[in-house]
Structure formats: structure tokens, C-alpha cells
Design an enzyme around this catalytic site. Structure first.
Site, PDB file in Angstrom:
ATOM      1  N   HIS A 165       0.843  -1.195   0.000  1.00 32.09           N
ATOM      2  CA  HIS A 165       0.000   0.000   0.000  1.00 32.09           C
ATOM      3  C   HIS A 165       0.878   1.244   0.000  1.00 32.09           C
ATOM      4  CE1 HIS A 165      -3.968  -1.956   1.153  1.00 32.09           C
ATOM      5  NE2 HIS A 165      -3.093  -2.962   1.174  1.00 32.09           N
ATOM      6  N   CYS A 167       0.047   4.149   0.538  1.00 33.00           N
ATOM      7  CA  CYS A 167      -0.269   5.055   1.643  1.00 33.00           C
ATOM      8  C   CYS A 167       0.619   4.763   2.847  1.00 33.00           C
ATOM      9  CB  CYS A 167      -1.747   4.964   2.026  1.00 33.00           C
ATOM     10  SG  CYS A 167      -2.301   3.326   2.503  1.00 33.00           S
TER      11      CYS A 167
END
Length: 207
Positions: A165, A167
Site C-alpha cells: 500500500h 499510503c
């Protein structure tokens, strides 16, 4: 082979009706460019709003398709085959619904047929449909399993997703290379430890 064709309900009609125009989408990109401190009128950025919207059409093309678009055809002539069917290492790119940054990973999808099977490419296309939407990995894992269960009614389903991910890698904790693993086991895979163990082994994991 004789094919069985079914149509899943289309759940995207309301979303289509509510979509802003292309011009509105491009204006939103221009607003973001100004917000980050850029000048949208400079040469290198003049076409950026149009390019971003065009790219988003591809990256989020999963909203224009439903599971039934690819799972609507199954085959009944399987010569008595009743063991696991596994499609592993299906590459996908998605976007986190919390930050709209990329999720990059692989999906492993298996099922035990009960009289009917899917074309193998259909599983990869199903992963692609759900990947090309804003997602959480947990939701995507469950959506793939639910779609196959609803179409095929197999004896068992196993779905595993491994993904990085952005993020986490690009912002926040900045933990580069960290993988998140999610699974969904239904039917025989949930009940039969040996079958589940074979799935883990064939996907290169230890129980």
C-alpha cells in the site's frame, strides 16, 4: 462444452447518473494543481487536467463493469473433475479509498467446482474489475469471493491477496516493501484443513 449464461444485476446505474461532466472533472484537477502550489497555465501543465481525467477513466474502469459481465458464462462439461482449480499470482493495481494512492499486489483465487467451472481468464478479469475501483484490501478480497460464490455455487472458495500500500510506503510511516495479506475461505476451504493447507502450499505459503 455447453455454456450456462447468467446476468448479474447491474448496481452501477445510480452512480452513472450522478457523475459530473468531463469538464467538471478537469476543473477539479486544475483546482488541485493550484492547491499544491502549481500554475496550471504553464506549458507543462496545460494538458494535465485532460490527461489525468483520461488516465482515471482507465484506472477506475472497474466502475463501468460488473462481475456478471465476466462471470456470466460457465461450463458444465468437466468430465467429473472435482479438485481444486487455482489461478495464482494475478497481478493487479488498485487505489486506496482513504488516500487515493496505489495498491500494488497479487491475488490467488481457488475454488472446488460443483458441476460447473469458469474460463480461467475470467478470474483474472474479475480481479481486474474490483482492482480498478477505490478499495480497501479487505473489501476487495471479500468481493472476489462473493462474486464467485454467487455465480458458480462451488463447493469451496479461497481468495488470498498480497499487496503493498503506497499510503504506507510513500507517506505516514513510510514502510517500504511491507506487504498486507488478506484471505477469505468459504465452504470446503473453511472446513477442510488439508485442502486449505494445499492452497497455502501451492501459493508458496506456510500454514
Amino acid at each position: 462444452m455447453d455454456a450456462v449464461v447468467k446476468k448479474f444485476p447491474d448496481i452501477s446505474d445510480e452512480r452513472r447518473d450522478e457523475r459530473p461532466s468531463r469538464a467538471e472533472a478537469e476543473a477539479a484537477v486544475e483546482t488541485l494543481l493550484r492547491w499544491v502550489g502549481e500554475d496550471p497555465t504553464r506549458e507543462g501543465l496545460r494538458e494535465t487536467p485532460a490527461r489525468v481525467v483520461k488516465a482515471y477513466e482507465e484506472l477506475f474502469g472497474g466502475y463501468r463493469q460488473e462481475a456478471g459481465d465476466v462471470l456470466g458464462r460457465t461450463f458444465e462439461e468437466i468430465s467429473g473433475y472435482d479438485d481444486m482449480v487455482l489461478v495464482r499470482d494475478v497481478d493487479f493495481h488498485s487505489h486506496c479509498e482513504h488516500h487515493m494512492v496505489p495498491i500494488i499486489g497479487k491475488a490467488h483465487v481457488a475454488y472446488v467446482p460443483d458441476s460447473r467451472v469458469l474460463g480461467l481468464s475470467k478470474i483474472a478479469r474479475l480481479v481486474d474489475i474490483y482492482g480498478r475501483r477505490l478499495q480497501t484490501q479487505e473489501s476487495m478480497t471479500a468481493q472476489i469471493a462473493t462474486a464467485i460464490a454467487g455465480m458458480l455455487r462451488p463447493k469451496g472458495i479461497a481468495v488470498m491477496i498480497e499487496a503493498e500500500h503506497m499510503c504506507m510506503s510513500m507517506r505516514g510511516i513510510r514502510s517500504k516493501g511491507s506487504l498486507t495479506v488478506t484471505t477469505s475461505f468459504q465452504g470446503a476451504f473453511a472446513e477442510d484443513a488439508e485442502l486449505k493447507g494445499r492452497f497455502f502450499s501451492l501459493t508458496g505459503h506456510r500454514v
